[in-house]
Design a protein around this motif. Structure first.
Motif, PDB file in Angstrom:
ATOM      1  N   GLY A 243       0.854  -1.191   0.000  1.00 19.67           N
ATOM      2  CA  GLY A 243       0.000   0.000   0.000  1.00 19.67           C
ATOM      3  C   GLY A 243       0.883   1.231   0.000  1.00 19.67           C
ATOM      4  N   SER A 244       0.363   2.362  -0.504  1.00 17.58           N
ATOM      5  CA  SER A 244       1.208   3.561  -0.433  1.00 17.58           C
ATOM      6  C   SER A 244       1.332   4.052   0.998  1.00 17.58           C
ATOM      7  CB  SER A 244       0.737   4.660  -1.390  1.00 17.58           C
ATOM      8  OG  SER A 244      -0.645   4.821  -1.340  1.00 17.58           O
ATOM      9  N   ASP A 245       0.431   3.635   1.876  1.00 14.76           N
ATOM     10  CA  ASP A 245       0.599   3.955   3.301  1.00 14.76           C
ATOM     11  C   ASP A 245       1.968   3.503   3.807  1.00 14.76           C
ATOM     12  OD1 ASP A 245      -1.861   5.097   3.573  1.00 14.76           O
ATOM     13  OD2 ASP A 245      -2.806   3.399   4.587  1.00 14.76           O
TER      14      ASP A 245
ATOM     15  N   PHE B 102      -4.401  14.276   3.479  1.00 14.80           N
ATOM     16  CA  PHE B 102      -4.472  12.885   3.939  1.00 14.80           C
ATOM     17  C   PHE B 102      -3.813  12.741   5.320  1.00 14.80           C
ATOM     18  CE2 PHE B 102      -2.888   8.356   3.106  1.00 14.80           C
ATOM     19  CZ  PHE B 102      -4.133   7.781   3.321  1.00 14.80           C
TER      20      PHE B 102
ATOM     21  N   ASN C 192      -7.082  14.500  -1.466  1.00 15.57           N
ATOM     22  CA  ASN C 192      -8.048  13.879  -0.570  1.00 15.57           C
ATOM     23  C   ASN C 192      -7.933  14.627   0.755  1.00 15.57           C
ATOM     24  OD1 ASN C 192      -9.523  12.267   1.140  1.00 15.57           O
ATOM     25  ND2 ASN C 192      -8.085  10.552   1.135  1.00 15.57           N
TER      26      ASN C 192
ATOM     27  N   ASP D  92       1.678  12.808  -3.895  1.00  8.53           N
ATOM     28  CA  ASP D  92       0.828  11.626  -3.764  1.00  8.53           C
ATOM     29  C   ASP D  92      -0.282  11.685  -4.802  1.00  8.53           C
ATOM     30  OD1 ASP D  92      -0.853   9.585  -3.001  1.00  8.53           O
ATOM     31  OD2 ASP D  92      -0.850  10.096  -0.860  1.00  8.53           O
TER      32      ASP D  92
ATOM     33  N   TYR E 124      -5.155   9.636  -6.687  1.00  9.66           N
ATOM     34  CA  TYR E 124      -6.374   9.785  -7.499  1.00  9.66           C
ATOM     35  C   TYR E 124      -6.088  10.243  -8.923  1.00  9.66           C
ATOM     36  CZ  TYR E 124      -8.400   9.249  -2.958  1.00  9.66           C
ATOM     37  OH  TYR E 124      -8.716   8.748  -1.740  1.00  9.66           O
TER      38      TYR E 124
ATOM     39  N   THR F 280      -1.305   4.360  -6.109  1.00 17.08           N
ATOM     40  CA  THR F 280      -1.877   3.245  -5.360  1.00 17.08           C
ATOM     41  C   THR F 280      -2.776   2.398  -6.248  1.00 17.08           C
ATOM     42  OG1 THR F 280      -3.299   2.640  -3.493  1.00 17.08           O
ATOM     43  CG2 THR F 280      -3.794   4.720  -4.574  1.00 17.08           C
TER      44      THR F 280
ATOM     45  N   SER G 169      -5.361   1.033  -4.798  1.00 15.11           N
ATOM     46  CA  SER G 169      -6.544   0.932  -3.932  1.00 15.11           C
ATOM     47  C   SER G 169      -7.737   1.740  -4.416  1.00 15.11           C
ATOM     48  CB  SER G 169      -6.201   1.398  -2.518  1.00 15.11           C
ATOM     49  OG  SER G 169      -5.136   0.666  -1.999  1.00 15.11           O
ATOM     50  N   LYS G 170      -7.560   2.657  -5.367  1.00  9.20           N
ATOM     51  CA  LYS G 170      -8.657   3.540  -5.740  1.00  9.20           C
ATOM     52  C   LYS G 170      -9.155   3.165  -7.132  1.00  9.20           C
ATOM     53  CE  LYS G 170      -8.015   5.168  -1.730  1.00  9.20           C
ATOM     54  NZ  LYS G 170      -7.060   6.115  -1.221  1.00  9.20           N
TER      55      LYS G 170
ATOM     56  N   ARG H 154      -3.420  -4.424  -0.899  1.00  9.61           N
ATOM     57  CA  ARG H 154      -2.414  -3.514  -0.375  1.00  9.61           C
ATOM     58  C   ARG H 154      -1.236  -3.376  -1.344  1.00  9.61           C
ATOM     59  NH1 ARG H 154      -4.048  -0.651   1.010  1.00  9.61           N
ATOM     60  NH2 ARG H 154      -2.745   0.233   2.607  1.00  9.61           N
TER      61      ARG H 154
END
Ligand SMILES: *Cc1c(COP(=O)(O)O)cnc(C)c1O
Length: 348
Positions: free
Chosen positions: A79-81, A105, A153, A178, A181, A204, A206-207, A215
């Motif tokens: 994940g980018s987290d 974020f 975000n 980042d 999106y 990411t 995830s979107k 992840r």
């Protein structure tokens, strides 16, 4: 327990079992059939007793082909987290200043706090980034690391490419851009990642790509930075199944394009419904002109409205002073719009 841990709180997603989930900016689309078939084959054939490829070469190569960058510039993360936290721990020394553009974020502040950095929060006026102001504050405060999301975000607003380039030229420290999106917008700097020695771009799966459960995130940067990141991350950070399934989907850019178009169509439908409601109730709320898979609503009683929606079985997020609504299936959008309309009938 030490000071930095005492101040931290675990990330709290919106609770809402059985709810319509429009709160986490995920994709509403299921995994395409042909990728599922390959995923099943991967489950059968994976060498479970062996560590996965630490460089996630096939996955990074698939990402690089898909987005037109060189594979050497790409580093995969859990994940980018995870990449955000690796970047903070690797590039920021204790006590050094890092800047965020608020609201943004929440993981940026967390990463910086754990790295014992000094946060310089720069407030955005009307939710918009003022490049000159950011450059000025970064110079004045000796900022070593600037991190922000574009499109943002929770505001959904995008900063144009030329403005981002101007920011990159004006800021001395590392800039972490980042682009979680950016599949929904046309202002990516990915193809120029190697041209700026102080730039790391995050993406990411995830979107828009619809694999939040796996992840998978990516950092893209010129070679000195991407090599440093590869050295700083833990070696086996991306598990073998995620590497295989991620590569399988990224190798099918046509499917990704179809998914993107369906999500954008849903977003347009949601935004239209919201604009209609807004025009019937002047001054009640407004919708920011975003380029993401969610709508950001400016309204005084957003917190109350978020709770009232949850009572009606619709989960959205209230963050950074904005009500953030992810676009969903057509019937989910309609359900949200109906509940929202009912709530607006009640005066705050
Ligand atoms: C969702 C999101 C992420 C997290 O992505 P993961 O790859 O799921 O960790 C990163 N940045 C922003 C701005 C996001 O909204």
């Amino acid at each position: 327990m030490n000071e930095k841990l005492r101040r931290l709180r675990a990330y709290a997603p919106v609770e809402g079992e059985g709810c319509v989930r429009l709160d986490a900016n995920e994709s509403f689309l299921p995994m395409p059939r042909e990728v599922l078939e390959e995923a099943k084959a991967a489950v059968e054939s994976l060498a479970y007793n062996r560590y996965p490829d630490p460089a996630a070469r096939e996955l990074c190569a698939a990402f690089a082909r898909c987005y037109g960058v060189r594979p050497e510039q790409v580093v995969a993360g859990n994940g980018s987290d995870e990449l955000i936290s690796v970047i903070f721990s690797a590039f920021l020394m204790k006590g050094e200043a890092f800047a965020t553009l608020e609201p943004d974020f929440s993981m940026y502040a967390q990463g910086g706090a754990l790295a014992e950095g000094r946060q310089v929060p720069i407030a955005k006026e009307d939710f918009r980034i003022d490049v000159d102001q950011v450059i000025r504050v970064c110079q004045k405060e000796g900022v070593r690391l600037l991190i922000f999301s574009n499109p943002c975000n929770p505001t959904s607003l995008v900063l144009g490419r030329e403005e981002v380039r101007r920011l990159l030229r004006g800021v001395e420290g590392l800039v972490v851009l980042d682009e979680a999106y950016m599949d929904f917008s046309g202002q990516s700097l990915l193809e120029e990642a190697g041209d700026f020695p102080n730039l790391i771009i995050l993406r990411t799966c995830s979107k828009a790509i619809g694999m939040a459960a796996l992840r998978l995130g990516f950092a893209v940067a010129g070679e000195p930075l991407s090599q440093a990141l590869r050295a700083a991350k833990s070696p086996y950070n991306v598990n073998g199944l995620s590497q295989a399934v991620g590569a399988s989907l990224l190798n099918r850019p046509a499917l990704l394009q179809q998914a993107r178009e369906r999500i954008l169509a849903s977003q347009r439908e949601l935004a239209e419904g919201l604009r209609e409601l807004a025009s019937q109730r002047p001054g009640r709320f407004s919708v920011l002109p975003g380029e993401t898979n969610f709508a950001a609503l400016v309204m005084e009683d957003g917190g109350r409205v978020q709770k009232a929606l949850l009572d009606r079985g619709v989960a959205v997020r209230y963050t950074g002073g904005l009500l953030r609504v992810t676009c969903g299936q057509p019937e989910e959008n309609q359900l949200f719009l109906r509940a929202f309309r009912e709530i607006l009938e009640v005066r705050p």
